[in-house]
Design a protein around this motif. Structure first.
Motif: not given
Ligand code: SF4
Ligand code: SF4
Lengths: 258, 504
Positions: A24-25, A28, A32, A51-52, A55-56, A72-73, A76-77, A92, B229, B299
């Motif tokens: 996932y890292r 993501n 980004r 996951r994630y 996010s943001a 999940n997630d 998020a944000f 989530v 964020s 993240e």
């Protein structure tokens, strides 16, 4: 799927030397990086529970298509843009979402939309427990969470603003579980197709729709129909669950100097 | 339904009518309406809480506040407090609310611990003439050093973000809402000038305070108030609040009266509604779930800030702490049962949890046993009142201590325990504009700076006396502590020798 030239495709199912799908890292990081290079249309293929995701993130023109099953997630944000999942989302989804739009062509898991304060979430199918817990609004702006099918217990718990709409499509009994709106002190939960007093949580009450609510219902139904190419029967009644009080703890405490 | 029998007044302001010059200042000072001017005299009404604002404001020192002498007939079991609380509950049927930390003497263990000093066999150090280092690092320890081509340690090569502070002190999480804008401005300014950290509390960050963001630790609590964020990326570290020592297992509740414009904007909630933080985080029912929140925060901040977890000291704290470190927390805060609060049910405040002395020691030992202690920064809070408490707490295993109440006292707080009523006469725990304006931000900040400066000097004095030249060598250094209290079993649990036992 978009085949626009400027679309960047990332294969999330790509295997590392041990045969594992993309971590996932790394996924993501690639998302980004792509966004930071000004590419705002991304297609993720073969997503396998990472996951994630996203996010943001959230430029207004950002659009990420997700094929497979995000973990999940998701989102998020999230601050803006659109995430569209062609599959099921997990727990989530839309955690603390600030803005933007998440569309799920399937089901979503527990605590969908936790503490969101803006944006729109459309789930074609069903969702789990504690959907929309503690969502809130500020200066008249709040999130809208739309679940096409049913949700489980504790929908809208601690809710402080915004709208949850459970449409009950394909349901033969009430599309919400028990303890609906437990501890809610703002916002509205709209339920299409049946809800009994005994399903309400403490602090919540049933009400008829007013004109504003009816406009919100119609608006969200049209959004749903457009997103999922569906047609919703307008003759099924919609009820509203709302808070008894914006101050649920009034009278619960005693401040006498001991 | 209320059925009132009056609970006797607790405090009595006595006005020396000879000395009184009838300036009426005290009447304005009293935010509890306990004084009035009638028949050319200052007269006493009900409601005094002994905040001492009038006493200090009176230009002729004409006011003394005493505990009412007409107290209950003495009884060794049914103390006046117990009788008063029963009376109050029989009146209202309500959960008794209070603020500040636990109010029970027997919980103090710091007073039972003595420090060591160097004599003959290990020389002491004069901290005014020799360097004694108090710089402290917060974040996950990389576990290795990278050396550059010239043989120097390459500090930038660390893969994990680290916050550097000049003292092993963090001003704890006190939200805007529980305290006034001016009070929070003063604490943040003090933290910036001292180059230490201050916690934002769970109420988000007001736009005016972003200038201090490099010295701020953002709190993410179950209510997620004001958490965006942008906010998470701006601050220097992020703390997931699971619990608070003053009310373990309890949620947050900011009553609607305090949710005025400023608070509503910062928390991003409507004016006048109760701001409720759910008791648990409903996305966290296990260590695995906690790991997810830690990971999503990392993240979302692109791994640029340390992410920590704060828990209340509860009986199983060692095992929970171990799980938290394994879940990826970069720092861990344990808040003991005497920790402060702006509002908590008395029954929880005074009865639930564990003193910080035992909790920090238990966590430090457990993490050592499991080979995890080196990986994280351990912060401890919950009534670190003085430099002596700070030093003992560090020697029991903390890298950093969190301080709230003492910083508030430095700003003027008299620990009257009325924060939950929102009428703080010192302009600290209030959102009433006229009261909040009483606190001069500059003066308050300077007083907090002075106090922590003095603590840090005292820390150096003690380290010098012990012959220790860096605070990192004091961390968990239980050999330099001895127990002198009534219960040697506590010494055993702390892993501290009894006074009189030597090194061997
Ligand atoms: S100012 Fe404080 S001490 Fe003085 S009468 Fe009022 S409550 Fe009591
Ligand atoms: S902050 Fe104000 S109300 Fe709270 S204990 Fe201190 S003086 Fe009293």
């Amino acid at each position: 799927m978009s085949d626009d030239n400027s679309t960047v495709v990332i294969d999330a199912g790509e295997r590392d030397r041990l045969g594992h799908p993309l971590d996932y890292r790394e996924l993501n990081r690639r998302i980004r990086k792509t966004l930071s290079e000004g590419q705002e249309r991304i297609v993720l293929m073969n997503v396998m529970g990472q996951r994630y995701i996203a996010s943001a993130t959230g430029g207004t023109r950002m659009r990420i298509e997700i094929h497979g099953t995000p973990g999940n997630d998701l989102g998020a944000f999230l601050n803006g843009g659109t995430l569209e999942v062609f599959g099921n989302a997990q727990d989530v989804t839309a955690n603390t979402m600030n803005g933007g739009r998440i569309v799920v062509h399937g089901n979503s898991g527990d605590i969908t939309g936790l503490a969101a304060r803006g944006g729109t979430l459309l789930v074609k199918g069903n969702s789990g427990y504690r959907v929309g817990i503690h969502i809130k609004e500020f200066e008249g702006v709040g999130p809208s969470l739309v679940i096409g099918g049913f949700v489980n217990d504790y929908v809208g718990e601690y809710m402080a603003g915004g709208t949850i709409f459970v449409m009950g499509l394909g349901c033969t009994s009430s599309p919400v579980g028990l303890n609906v709106g437990a501890g809610m002190h703002g916002g509205r939960i709209l339920v299409r197709g049946g809800l009994d007093e005994h399903q309400l949580g403490p602090g919540a009450c049933l009400a008829e729709l007013d004109e504003k609510d009816a406009a919100v219902v119609e608006g969200l139904m049209s959004q749903y129909e457009a997103a999922f190419a569906a047609t919703i029967d307008r003759s099924v009644p919609v009820l509203k669950v709302m808070p008894l009080d914006s101050r649920p703890f009034r009278g619960h405490y005693d401040s006498t100097t001991i | 339904m209320r059925t009132d029998i009056k609970v006797p007044e607790k405090y009595l302001p006595i006005i020396d009518q000879e000395a009184c010059i009838r300036c009426k200042r005290c009447i304005k000072s009293c935010s509890y309406g306990a004084l009035e001017f009638k028949d050319d005299k200052v007269r006493v009404k009900d409601g005094c809480v002994s905040c001492l604002r009038c006493v200090i404001d009176c230009p002729t020192s004409a006011i003394t506040v005493v505990e009412r002498p007409s107290s209950y007939a003495p009884h060794a079991v049914f103390s006046p407090e117990i009788r008063r609380s029963i009376m109050a509950q029989a009146n209202s049927g309500g959960v008794l609310l209070s603020s500040c930390g636990a109010n029970a003497e027997y919980m103090d263990i710091f007073n039972d611990i003595l420090l060591d000093a160097a004599q003959v066999t290990n020389p002491s150090i004069d901290p005014l003439r020799e360097p004694v280092e108090t710089k402290t690092y917060l974040g996950r320890r990389p576990g290795k050093v990278v050396v550059d081509d010239d043989g120097r340690i390459d500090l930038d090569a660390s893969e994990t973000p680290i916050v550097v502070m000049d003292m092993p002190i963090m001003i704890g999480h006190i939200s805007l809402g529980s305290i006034s804008y001016n009070a929070q401005a003063a604490l943040f300014r003090a933290a910036s000038e001292l180059n230490i950290l201050a916690g934002t509390g769970e109420g988000g960050l007001h736009n005016d305070f972003y200038c201090h963001s490099k010295n701020l630790c953002a709190e993410v609590a179950s209510g997620r108030f004001g958490v965006t964020s942008h906010y998470l990326k701006e601050v220097s570290c992020v703390d997931i609040k699971i619990g608070q020592g003053a009310k373990p297992g309890h949620g947050g509740h900011l009553p609607g009266e305090k949710v005025q414009k400023l608070i509503s904007e910062t928390r991003m909630i409507p004016l006048g509604t109760d701001a409720l933080s759910p008791y648990p985080h409903h996305d966290i029912y296990s260590i695995e779930d906690l790991q997810q929140l830690i990971s999503v925060l990392k993240e979302s901040t692109e791994y640029s800030v340390p992410v920590g977890v704060k828990i209340a000291a509860v009986h199983n704290v060692g095992a929970i702490a171990s799980g938290i470190v394994r879940a990826g927390a970069d720092f861990l805060t344990i808040d003991g049962l005497r920790g402060g609060t702006g509002s908590a049910p008395r029954v929880i405040r005074d009865h639930a949890g564990m003193p910080i002395e035992i909790a920090v020691s238990a966590v430090d030992q457990r993490l050592q046993e499991e080979g995890l202690r080196d990986k994280v920064t351990l912060c401890a809070s919950g009534s670190i009142r003085t430099a002596a408490d700070m030093i003992k707490c560090i020697a029991l295993g903390a890298d950093v201590v969190g301080v709230c109440t003492s910083a508030m006292i430095a700003m003027g707080c008299t620990v009257c325990q009325q924060c939950h009523r929102g009428a703080c006469s010192w302009g600290i725990a209030t959102q009433v504009p006229e009261l909040a304006a009483r606190l001069d931000t500059e003066v308050a900040a300077q007083r907090v700076i002075n106090m922590f400066h003095a603590w840090n000097e005292e820390l150096k004095e003690i380290m010098g006396a012990m012959g220790i030249d860096s605070v990192e060598s004091l961390v968990g250094n239980r050999d330099r502590l001895r127990y002198i209290g009534p219960n040697p079993r506590i010494a055993e649990i702390l892993d501290v020798k009894h006074s009189g036992e030597g090194w061997g």
